[in-house]
Design a protein around this motif. Structure first.
Motif, mmCIF file in Angstrom:
data_model
loop_
_atom_site.group_PDB
_atom_site.id
_atom_site.type_symbol
_atom_site.label_atom_id
_atom_site.label_comp_id
_atom_site.label_asym_id
_atom_site.label_seq_id
_atom_site.Cartn_x
_atom_site.Cartn_y
_atom_site.Cartn_z
ATOM 1 N N ARG A 105 0.811 -1.214 0.000
ATOM 2 C CA ARG A 105 0.000 0.000 0.000
ATOM 3 C C ARG A 105 0.847 1.269 0.000
ATOM 4 O O ARG A 105 0.344 2.349 -0.355
ATOM 5 N N LEU A 106 2.108 1.150 0.364
ATOM 6 C CA LEU A 106 2.984 2.324 0.314
ATOM 7 C C LEU A 106 3.124 2.868 -1.104
ATOM 8 O O LEU A 106 3.420 4.051 -1.293
ATOM 9 N N THR A 107 2.927 2.022 -2.109
ATOM 10 C CA THR A 107 3.057 2.473 -3.499
ATOM 11 C C THR A 107 1.979 3.486 -3.862
ATOM 12 O O THR A 107 2.105 4.179 -4.874
ATOM 13 N N GLY A 108 0.923 3.574 -3.058
ATOM 14 C CA GLY A 108 -0.097 4.586 -3.296
ATOM 15 C C GLY A 108 0.347 5.979 -2.883
ATOM 16 O O GLY A 108 -0.237 6.975 -3.312
ATOM 17 N N THR A 109 1.397 6.052 -2.057
ATOM 18 C CA THR A 109 1.919 7.334 -1.570
ATOM 19 C C THR A 109 3.267 7.678 -2.167
ATOM 20 O O THR A 109 3.564 8.857 -2.408
ATOM 21 N N PHE A 110 4.082 6.660 -2.429
ATOM 22 C CA PHE A 110 5.454 6.867 -2.887
ATOM 23 C C PHE A 110 5.634 6.307 -4.294
ATOM 24 O O PHE A 110 5.021 5.302 -4.653
ATOM 25 N N SER A 111 6.505 6.940 -5.060
ATOM 26 C CA SER A 111 6.743 6.479 -6.428
ATOM 27 C C SER A 111 7.566 5.197 -6.460
ATOM 28 O O SER A 111 7.401 4.365 -7.350
ATOM 29 N N ASP A 112 8.456 5.025 -5.479
ATOM 30 C CA ASP A 112 9.304 3.840 -5.413
ATOM 31 C C ASP A 112 9.367 3.348 -3.976
ATOM 32 O O ASP A 112 9.552 4.150 -3.046
ATOM 33 N N VAL A 113 9.230 2.043 -3.795
ATOM 34 C CA VAL A 113 9.281 1.428 -2.471
ATOM 35 C C VAL A 113 10.271 0.267 -2.539
ATOM 36 O O VAL A 113 10.088 -0.658 -3.348
ATOM 37 N N TYR A 114 11.294 0.317 -1.718
ATOM 38 C CA TYR A 114 12.299 -0.741 -1.651
ATOM 39 C C TYR A 114 12.113 -1.487 -0.336
ATOM 40 O O TYR A 114 12.090 -0.859 0.741
ATOM 41 N N HIS A 118 13.155 -14.154 14.828
ATOM 42 C CA HIS A 118 12.463 -12.922 14.458
ATOM 43 C C HIS A 118 12.604 -12.695 12.955
ATOM 44 O O HIS A 118 13.459 -13.308 12.298
ATOM 45 N N PHE A 119 11.780 -11.784 12.439
ATOM 46 C CA PHE A 119 11.887 -11.348 11.046
ATOM 47 C C PHE A 119 11.772 -9.828 11.008
ATOM 48 O O PHE A 119 10.985 -9.234 11.752
ATOM 49 N N ALA A 120 12.550 -9.227 10.119
ATOM 50 C CA ALA A 120 12.518 -7.771 9.955
ATOM 51 C C ALA A 120 12.036 -7.401 8.561
ATOM 52 O O ALA A 120 12.391 -8.060 7.577
ATOM 53 N N LYS A 121 11.248 -6.357 8.493
ATOM 54 C CA LYS A 121 10.921 -5.672 7.243
ATOM 55 C C LYS A 121 11.524 -4.280 7.333
ATOM 56 O O LYS A 121 11.220 -3.516 8.265
ATOM 57 N N VAL A 122 12.383 -3.958 6.392
ATOM 58 C CA VAL A 122 13.006 -2.639 6.345
ATOM 59 C C VAL A 122 12.617 -1.999 5.017
ATOM 60 O O VAL A 122 12.811 -2.606 3.956
ATOM 61 N N VAL A 123 12.066 -0.805 5.068
ATOM 62 C CA VAL A 123 11.582 -0.151 3.853
ATOM 63 C C VAL A 123 12.304 1.170 3.640
ATOM 64 O O VAL A 123 12.665 1.872 4.593
ATOM 65 N N LEU A 124 12.533 1.471 2.384
ATOM 66 C CA LEU A 124 13.050 2.773 1.954
ATOM 67 C C LEU A 124 12.150 3.256 0.830
ATOM 68 O O LEU A 124 11.923 2.529 -0.143
ATOM 69 N N THR A 125 11.607 4.457 0.977
ATOM 70 C CA THR A 125 10.683 4.990 -0.020
ATOM 71 C C THR A 125 11.214 6.298 -0.591
ATOM 72 O O THR A 125 11.998 7.005 0.051
ATOM 73 N N SER A 126 10.762 6.610 -1.804
ATOM 74 C CA SER A 126 11.132 7.887 -2.415
ATOM 75 C C SER A 126 9.942 8.437 -3.187
ATOM 76 O O SER A 126 9.102 7.681 -3.695
ATOM 77 N N LYS A 127 9.881 9.750 -3.239
ATOM 78 C CA LYS A 127 8.871 10.440 -4.037
ATOM 79 C C LYS A 127 9.380 11.840 -4.334
ATOM 80 O O LYS A 127 10.223 12.380 -3.595
ATOM 81 N N PRO A 128 8.910 12.465 -5.410
ATOM 82 C CA PRO A 128 9.323 13.843 -5.709
ATOM 83 C C PRO A 128 8.906 14.778 -4.583
ATOM 84 O O PRO A 128 7.840 14.610 -3.975
ATOM 85 N N THR A 129 9.763 15.753 -4.282
ATOM 86 C CA THR A 129 9.428 16.710 -3.230
ATOM 87 C C THR A 129 8.214 17.549 -3.599
ATOM 88 O O THR A 129 7.485 18.010 -2.720
ATOM 89 N N SER A 130 8.001 17.749 -4.912
ATOM 90 C CA SER A 130 6.827 18.489 -5.385
ATOM 91 C C SER A 130 6.628 18.179 -6.860
ATOM 92 O O SER A 130 7.565 17.737 -7.538
#
Length: 356
Positions: free
Chosen positions: A213-222, A257-269
């Motif tokens: 669902r992060l793809t609805g807010t950010f252009s790229d989700v790693y 345990h398991f970890a999910k680590v996310v890095l997101t990017s989107k244009p500033t404007s």
């Protein structure tokens, strides 16, 4: 699509406290920033960060993940001491259509997996035509990975009557753009033993859905998925790591345990599409049943803590120093979706407040 966002793997690691408690970690000071923002393929990060040496895992100019800097084993093998071969340890690099990964031969599951999610990759973009063929998980089957040497391979029989699910590190739902891509998520080299009821089939699945669902807010989700082995304090006051091994003979280790680590990017404007705003966050969950009502905020961890526990360096200091926390850029919540529960339960949304 930006190629500037990079992730570096395999740095020095150290233990993190027991359970899902992380110690407060000091950060190394960021390198001095140049006066002119660096650019790669016309894309820069805001605020500007110094250029960094390309790490082990990066993004190619077309936005796909690629592995680099794997020459260390070859250079070591050139030593006269190792004239008859390098003994390892070796993390087998895995490059699939929907993800890249490193396979841990000792533990018989991935050391980590990495994927790049976008609206287009999930088939949800209004600007990109959907693929002619999409993946159907009913046509996929769990399978052993012949690319892994036989002595180090996880086997289907290891999971038989083990009490654990064959837990996807990269979810099949992230690879719907083709049947081949989805089939590749069913290799056992993409699996680790997970508790089924209450975890793999429930809370962990909610977290995977949140990542999509992060793809609805950010252009790229790693997204990085990392199995962990964290210590617990025993009654004698000493810290120990204890984990189960399944199979007959014992073959596949069961992470604590398991970890999910996310890095997101989107244009500033909209007017500056080539200047990116970055955000990151990490969540560490115990491999155990988790009640649906548990707030997601309980599992927030510093990225540094995950890196130390796993012995990885997921992101450069430059990326860390210029990234917001993910929960400052978007609402962090999981949505409970039990397929065996026909009732809609809006009260099961669990929000997470932004870090102080």
């Amino acid at each position: 699509m930006s190629s500037l966002v990079q992730a570096a793997i395999f740095a020095a690691g150290a233990a993190v406290g027991g359970g899902v408690t992380a110690a407060v970690l000091s950060r190394r000071p960021a390198a001095q920033r140049p006066s002119v923002p660096p650019a790669v393929d016309g894309t820069i990060i805001s605020p500007s960060v110094p250029a960094v040496t390309p790490p082990v895992i990066g993004l190619g100019t077309n936005g796909t993940a690629q592995i680099s800097n794997l020459s260390s084993v070859a250079s070591l093998s050139s030593s006269a001491v190792l004239k008859y071969g390098h003994p390892g340890p070796i993390a087998d690099p895995i490059v699939r259509k929907a993800y890249v990964a490193a396979y841990d031969r000792r533990l018989r599951h991935p050391a980590w997996t990495a994927e790049h999610l976008t609206l287009a990759s999930l088939g949800k973009s209004s600007l990109v035509a959907p693929p002619d063929e999409t993946g159907d998980r009913t046509k996929s089957a769990f399978m052993e990975d012949d690319a892994i040497p036989a002595p180090f391979r996880a086997r289907l029989s290891d999971y038989l009557r083990s009490g654990y699910d064959r837990g996807h590190m990269v979810p099949a739902a992230d690879a719907k753009f083709s049947q081949e891509a989805m089939n590749e998520t069913f290799y056992l080299s993409n699996m680790a033993p997970q508790v089924g009821d209450g975890f793999n089939r429930h809370y962990w699945a909610y977290l995977e859905d949140w990542c999509r669902r992060l793809t609805g807010t950010f252009s790229d989700v790693y997204v990085f998925t990392v199995p962990l082995y964290l210590p617990n304090r025993d009654p004698d006051g000493k810290w120990r790591v204890t984990h189960e091994v399944i199979g007959s003979p014992p073959n596949v280790s069961v992470p604590t345990h398991f970890a999910k680590v996310v890095l997101t990017s989107k244009p500033t404007s909209p007017s500056t599409p080539n200047i990116l705003e970055l955000a990151m966050g990490a969540f560490v969950l115990p491999n155990a049943p988790i009640p649906d009502e548990t707030p997601l905020e309980r599992f927030v961890m510093p990225v540094d803590a995950v890196e130390r526990a796993a012995g990885l360096a997921l992101f450069s200091d430059a990326i860390k120093s210029t990234s917001k926390h993910i929960c400052q850029s978007t609402k962090c919540e999981v949505i409970v979706r039990r397929f065996d529960d026909t009732r809609k339960r809006p009260d099961m949304r669990r929000a997470i407040s932004a870090p102080k």
